[in-house]
Design an enzyme around this catalytic site. Sequence first.
Site, short mmCIF file in Angstrom:
data_model
loop_
_atom_site.label_atom_id
_atom_site.label_comp_id
_atom_site.label_asym_id
_atom_site.label_seq_id
_atom_site.Cartn_x
_atom_site.Cartn_y
_atom_site.Cartn_z
N LYS A 212 0.08 6.35 -10.33
CA LYS A 212 1.42 6.76 -9.92
C LYS A 212 2.45 5.92 -10.66
O LYS A 212 2.73 4.78 -10.27
CB LYS A 212 1.61 6.61 -8.41
CG LYS A 212 2.95 7.17 -7.95
CD LYS A 212 3.29 6.82 -6.54
CE LYS A 212 4.69 7.34 -6.21
NZ LYS A 212 5.73 6.87 -7.18
N GLY A 265 5.34 -4.30 -9.17
CA GLY A 265 6.52 -3.79 -8.50
C GLY A 265 7.10 -4.85 -7.58
O GLY A 265 6.93 -6.05 -7.81
N SER A 266 7.74 -4.42 -6.51
CA SER A 266 8.44 -5.36 -5.64
C SER A 266 7.46 -6.08 -4.70
O SER A 266 6.41 -5.55 -4.32
CB SER A 266 9.49 -4.64 -4.81
OG SER A 266 8.90 -3.95 -3.73
N THR A 267 7.85 -7.29 -4.33
CA THR A 267 7.03 -8.09 -3.41
C THR A 267 6.87 -7.38 -2.08
O THR A 267 5.77 -7.33 -1.51
CB THR A 267 7.69 -9.47 -3.20
OG1 THR A 267 7.78 -10.13 -4.46
CG2 THR A 267 6.90 -10.32 -2.23
N VAL A 269 6.98 -4.16 -1.30
CA VAL A 269 6.08 -3.00 -1.36
C VAL A 269 4.63 -3.47 -1.45
O VAL A 269 3.74 -2.94 -0.78
CB VAL A 269 6.44 -2.09 -2.54
CG1 VAL A 269 5.38 -1.01 -2.75
CG2 VAL A 269 7.80 -1.43 -2.32
N GLU A 293 1.32 -7.96 -9.46
CA GLU A 293 2.37 -8.82 -10.05
C GLU A 293 3.68 -8.29 -9.50
O GLU A 293 4.01 -7.12 -9.66
CB GLU A 293 2.31 -8.75 -11.58
CG GLU A 293 3.18 -9.82 -12.24
CD GLU A 293 4.49 -9.26 -12.74
OE1 GLU A 293 5.55 -9.60 -12.14
OE2 GLU A 293 4.48 -8.50 -13.71
N CYS A 327 10.58 -8.91 -15.28
CA CYS A 327 10.07 -9.74 -14.18
C CYS A 327 10.28 -11.21 -14.48
O CYS A 327 10.41 -12.03 -13.59
CB CYS A 327 8.58 -9.48 -13.96
SG CYS A 327 8.07 -7.76 -14.00
N GLU A 425 16.08 -12.37 -5.76
CA GLU A 425 15.84 -11.60 -6.98
C GLU A 425 16.88 -10.48 -7.09
O GLU A 425 17.10 -9.74 -6.13
CB GLU A 425 14.43 -10.99 -6.96
CG GLU A 425 14.09 -10.27 -8.25
CD GLU A 425 12.69 -9.67 -8.25
OE1 GLU A 425 12.02 -9.76 -9.28
OE2 GLU A 425 12.29 -9.12 -7.21
#
Length: 541
Positions: A212, A265-267, A269, A293, A327, A425
Amino acid sequence: MSKAISQVPFAQNEPVNAYSPGSDEVKSLISTYKKMWKEKTEIPMIIGGKEIKTETKIQLTSPHDHHHDFGFYYQGDMSHVDMAIEAALAAKAKWNALGWEQRASIFLKAADLLAGPYRDVINAATMIGQSKNVHQAEIDSACEFIDFLRYNVEFMTELYAEQPVSDPGVWNRVEYRPLEGFCFAVTPFNFTAISGNLPTSMALMGNVVVWKPSDKQIYAAKVTMDVLKEAGLPDGVINMIFTDGKETAERVLAHPDFAGLHFTGSTKVFQGMWKMIGDNIHHYKSYPRIVGETGGKDFVMVHHSANIEAVATALVRGAFEYQGQKCSAASRAYIPKSIWNQVKDLMASQIKTIKIGSPEDPSNYVNAVIDKNSFEKCKAYIDRAEASNDANVIIGGKYDDKKGWFVHPTVIETINPYYESMVEEIFGPILTVFVYEDENWESTLKLVDTSTPYSLTGSIFAQDRYAIDEAYKALENAAGNFYINDKPTGAVVGQQPFGGSRASGTNDKAGSKMNLMRWVSARSIKETFVPAKDYKYPYLG
């Protein structure tokens, strides 16, 4: 079956094209960009090798011109997630049985296709869909992606070659089996290379994948699938779906054959997905591998002995290349009072020369942030800093969304080391600087280490070797990728394996053998040539 112990071509980093003004390579790329910009591209999902179209078409617009429609993709639903899982599982047995040399050939061919006939295409798709300039597209979607493909093949052979010792009369060996079930790749908008690496690294090791991609990276993701198809990847090995993120995660992570998650992606999620996996742990046939990551609040720590020109340049490059949407982007800096004014003046003079606009003009250094949400987030941080008693916008601070989502390079100075833009962030072209008293060097090192939950990248600037050593030790756990006298961005596959810990991820180092190890399950084999015929050992007489 192979009748040889094959050696793969020696992996080398793909040379980066310079795209100098007037060069043939820049003319070719911009010509391809203009051609693709005018097209209305139709992007279906790819499930079991088939193009899947639905009634729901989602328009694609470019970040630097959100009025321009360059095509659409077909959005799927949970029935397509089920189809993708079924297609992956149906392809598994044959893919698993294929010799590793055959798998290697597919991905090596994909690398050569990207280096040759698809180079302009994947770079232009990244420029259009993700608003990267010619250099940022080249180092990402061409070179880094090519490096991932070539080095992963080399790392695979090194892993397979790691074998145990054997006593006389015994042959011990280890084989590295693909995981049972299917794997799930969830990829970000900001790097085409990462988006391509996550599913292909798993597939290279014999796994089948449901992929995805981010809905902001779909154009380049389509090109990736085109390349893999031309390279000979069998149907069903990688299945690309465009479905709702939360619903897809719930569906995939509840499946008993789910075997592994490869995520960038985001922490927030990632933590949510980890919880889903924990909640479903009793349903699975095996314990899934979880690799992620996630976020970063990457630092530049400066000592008073640092080279001032090097610091200023590293901050401008590290904070503002690709609009700070890496990132690893430099997002917070700690600079001693004795050199701050010089660093500030040099940064200001460099930033003044930065051109901002469409990637179609190769002289534009900064382009647009990815979408309206990102624009509004950056705008809010800038506006709050302007109104704050603890912070002040000292460079930049402009933004404009009339045509594209443009945020100018911005530097905030704060007197509070815990000010919001110093610890949160942002993922935009905003750098926050805390100026410390020179004698507070040691306590400031502690601030760097403890003031955010992240640990992705960071750098130290100093000419004093004792200061470098002190920072090296004090910041041991503050960054998974640590740079000395360089910006905290630009990790190269095969040279600086990338990843961080704490809230930044599992630190499984994309672009290394460490990462590939996560996508196999080892089986130890002992063969005894002349087995014992009597249960009695010598001590029994």
